[in-house]
Design an enzyme around this catalytic site. Structure first.
Site, mmCIF file in Angstrom:
data_model
loop_
_atom_site.group_PDB
_atom_site.id
_atom_site.type_symbol
_atom_site.label_atom_id
_atom_site.label_comp_id
_atom_site.label_asym_id
_atom_site.label_seq_id
_atom_site.Cartn_x
_atom_site.Cartn_y
_atom_site.Cartn_z
ATOM 1 N N GLU A 39 72.218 132.931 43.814
ATOM 2 C CA GLU A 39 70.795 133.081 43.474
ATOM 3 C C GLU A 39 70.070 131.742 43.512
ATOM 4 O O GLU A 39 68.878 131.678 43.764
ATOM 5 C CB GLU A 39 70.659 133.658 42.050
ATOM 6 C CG GLU A 39 70.345 135.124 42.022
ATOM 7 C CD GLU A 39 71.409 135.946 42.708
ATOM 8 O OE1 GLU A 39 71.202 136.274 43.881
ATOM 9 O OE2 GLU A 39 72.443 136.241 42.097
ATOM 10 N N ASN B 264 75.531 137.971 48.140
ATOM 11 C CA ASN B 264 74.274 137.946 48.879
ATOM 12 C C ASN B 264 73.990 136.579 49.491
ATOM 13 O O ASN B 264 74.658 135.595 49.205
ATOM 14 C CB ASN B 264 73.127 138.323 47.942
ATOM 15 C CG ASN B 264 73.058 137.430 46.716
ATOM 16 O OD1 ASN B 264 73.800 137.622 45.767
ATOM 17 N ND2 ASN B 264 72.198 136.424 46.750
ATOM 18 N N ASP C 268 69.607 140.988 48.206
ATOM 19 C CA ASP C 268 70.641 140.683 47.199
ATOM 20 C C ASP C 268 71.666 141.815 47.146
ATOM 21 O O ASP C 268 72.195 142.140 46.101
ATOM 22 C CB ASP C 268 70.002 140.445 45.819
ATOM 23 C CG ASP C 268 71.002 139.950 44.775
ATOM 24 O OD1 ASP C 268 72.088 139.480 45.168
ATOM 25 O OD2 ASP C 268 70.704 140.051 43.578
HETATM 26 CA CA CA Z 1 73.055 138.089 43.599
#
Ligand code: CA
Length: 692
Positions: free
Chosen positions: A190, A268, A313
């Site tokens: 992230e 992701n 994601d």
């Molecule tokens: Ca993630």
């Protein structure tokens, strides 16, 4: 260790009653144990124990509980071997507890620096240990892998698994065993890291190999041969060349000893937007993929990418289960996964060939998965890029997240802690939490069109459809446990712990524990008594809808290990808060925000504080800053700029924000506090937390 085939034979023997006390059991002593993360290395989270069953589960009650002194999320699956429960709690702390009585045998605190919490997306959680070779092996939030003596809890060896301690890497996953090696990945996609897994020798802790899940640059150097091919699926320029690309393997692995193959799920892209990350070019291998790896060499045998060009994601880090299914009349060695993207995959785990992929919840980003090409057929109206946003189901939390599913070979069903949630994505907001929040608010009302709910789904992987589903008012519900007693166990953030009939989904028993549950239960048997154990402690990813009266909002979040048995007693509920955490889930509409310092402070709050302390409505288990006592505001700079509470996880923001910025946040917090005194009630109810 029993092979998968051997286990099926053993189960068949149990079903046909060919086992008896006088015949040497083909089932190892581990039948009563829970020796691996997923009970066995195939990770089906099915226990053949049937003393507790659909006929008598009504009398399930508390055998004992152990308070862990923690206030945040608990996600671990305990291991039970030799009468001892081994598990982790907050801040990567390790526990060994007598499985009969709950007596603490030892604990080990790896002293994770409090400020490392800032690197995490989703709380200071940990999902458990591996126990083997007389050692308890676990990873720490700050990237270390540690091996402890199982008897004493004394440190045996410790290694730093991180390639760059300046990057926001975290580890929350449980290590897995493959032969004489222990394997661990990490998280951080992230915020910008490059994913990899590393194998270490169990005895010495010496590194055996490392497998990077994404290339480091378009031109190499390629640390392993697979990366040369992978690099051709990325753009020459784009954000990935500086962000690290992502693809972190932060949770699932499974191991097949017969095939000597380790299966790993990857995460992701970094940043989320394919347009920003890779200029809209290429599949971006090995993001959102399942990798089959030879654990002796670290070389890849095959890969399957669930979501090429990941834009949402859509991790494939979700729980992997290995089993044998009869498909079209032929026995197949399969791998099953329900990744975030909403499709349930059945792969041939020998070859990586796609057998089936069918959506287990509503999906709008792809119409279907083409079985010939193995690729999803993308729905362009749900694809966002630099010029337009998109309304997408499922959301970035997935149709299913890390909470493990389970597979019952008797019913042939997979029990998935699923959820139906939409999200509005746009290229400018990828990785920009504040923008996402604004978009979320703009889309308020969409839940009328597409109702949000949790959903426990019993999925038939052969018939490729659900057999039953149960709608739930909470999201991110706990992992599931399946047993030979025709039961499925699951907890929820509402604090309920339930036993379902595995064939029908009927609730047979529900216990209110008073603590939000997100972890998966286990079961084991000692001295003729079958127990069911689960960690109760709300936390983890905190963007979630909760019932107004969910335990995670209404009661103090004291972390506990709860252990149940037939004929057990009542669970004592933790104290009720006078004012629940957070407001109604939909109540993101606040008074118009005045322009200037308050508006600027709220924007800064969203970007810097909301991830842990909640958005404008806190649904977090961390302090609601609008309700903090005067003591907090008096010491604001000491805490926010000088790091007085860094040990609790509240790092100093002096290197991230100017004094003018932190002042603006303070102004905004005071405005929010004063805006609606009734809503934000008596701040003295929310004492400043100085304990972590
Ligand atoms: Ca993630």
């Amino acid at each position: 260790m029993l092979t998968i085939f051997g286990r099926i034979v053993a189960l068949a023997a149990l079903v046909t009653g060919t086992l008896s006390a006088t015949v040497p059991s083909p089932v190892p002593s581990t039948e009563s144990d829970w020796p691996f993360h997923g009970r066995d290395q195939a990770e089906d989270r099915y226990s053949p124990l049937e003393d507790i069953n659909s006929g008598n589960v009504q009398s399930l009650g508390l055998a004992w509980e152990l308070q862990l002194g923690s206030l945040r999320g608990l996600e671990a699956t305990p291991i039970m071997v030799d009468g001892v429960l081994y598990f982790t709690s907050t801040w990567s702390r390790v526990w060994a507890v007598d499985a009969r009585t709950g007596k603490e045998l030892w604990t080990y605190d790896p002293q994770v620096p409090g400020e490392w919490a800032f690197n995490g997306c989703c709380d200071v959680v940990n999902r458990g240990v591996a126990v083997t070779h007389g050692k308890v092996i676990s990873a720490t939030l700050d990237g270390r892998l540690i091996a402890l003596d199982a008897k004493t809890g004394k440190l045996d060896w410790e290694v730093d698994t991180l390639i760059d301690r300046k990057r926001p890497y975290t580890i929350t996953g449980a290590p897995r065993i493959a032969g004489n090696k222990v394997i661990i990945g990490n998280g951080g996609a992230e915020f910008g890291v490059r994913g990899y897994i590393t194998a270490y020798d169990i005895d010495s802790g010496k590194q055996a190999w490392r497998f990077f899940t994404v290339p480091g640059s378009p031109d190499g150097p390629f640390e392993q041969p697979e990366l040369e091919m992978a690099a051709r699926t990325w753009s020459r320029t784009g954000a990935w060349t500086t962000s690290g690309g992502g693809g972190t393997a932060w949770d699932s692995m499974a191991y097949d000893p017969d095939l000597n193959t380790l299966y790993v799920g990857t995460g992701n892209g970094s940043p989320w937007s394919h347009a920003l990350r890779s200029n809209g070019e290429g599949d971006n291998l090995f993001l959102s993929s399942i990798l089959a790896i030879d654990p002796d060499t670290g070389r890849m045998k095959w890969y399957y990418q669930t979501t090429p060009m990941d834009n949402f994601d859509f991790t494939a880090t979700q729980h992997i289960i290995l089993t044998d299914l009869v498909i079209d009349g032929k026995p197949r060695k399969v791998l099953m996964q329900a990744p975030k993207n909403g499709f349930f995959y059945v792969l041939d785990r020998v070859t990586g060939q796609l057998i089936s992929a069918d959506n287990y919840i509503p999906v709008n980003w792809a119409s279907h998965v083409d079985l010939k090409t193995g690729r999803p057929v993308r729905n362009d109206t749900s694809f966002y890029d630099k010029t337009k946003g998109a309304f997408v189901v499922p959301w970035m939390g997935g149709g299913h997240n890390w909470q493990p599913m389970s597979y019952n070979p008797k019913t042939g069903l997979v029990y998935i802690p699923a959820q139906r949630v939409w999200w509005r994505y746009s290229a400018t907001n990828a990785m920009q939490f504040d923008e996402m929040v604004k978009d979320f608010e703009k889309t308020a009302g969409a839940d009328k069109v597409f109702p949000i709910s949790g959903q426990l789904t019993a999925w038939d992987p052969v018939k490729k459809k659900p057999v039953w589903t149960v709608d739930q008012s909470t999201l991110m519900n706990g992992g599931t446990l399946s047993t030979g007693g025709n039961l499925v166990f699951q907890g929820t953030p509402a604090g309920t712990f339930s036993a379902y009939d595995a064939l029908t989904g009927k609730v047979l028993k529900q216990i209110q524990t008073g603590t939000g549950i997100i972890a998966a239960p286990i079961t084991y048997k000692l001295d003729g008594v079958q127990y069911v154990a689960v960690l109760a402690g709300f936390g983890g990813a905190t963007i979630m809808m909760l019932d107004k009266d969910a335990a995670a909002r209404t009661r103090a979040n004291f972390g506990r290990l709860l252990v149940f048995k037939l004929g057990g007693g009542d669970v004592e509920l933790p104290p009720e808060l006078d004012e629940p955490f957070g407001n109604d889930p939909g109540a993101t509409k606040i008074a118009p925000i005045p322009e200037g310092e308050v508006a600027r402070g709220i924007d800064l709050y969203r970007t810097n504080c909301a991830r842990c302390h909640g958005m404008l409505t806190s649904t977090s288990m961390l302090p609601d800053l609008r309700r903090m006592p005067k003591e907090f505001l008096d010491n604001y700079d000491l805490i926010v700029r000088e790091g007085a509470l860094a040990g609790t996880g509240m790092a100093s923001f002096a290197d991230k924000l100017s004094k003018a910025d932190t002042d603006a946040i303070k102004t905004a917090l005071i405005w929010l506090r004063d805006k609606d005194p009734a809503q934000f009630a008596d701040p003295s109810l929310y004492p400043m937390r100085t304990k972590r």
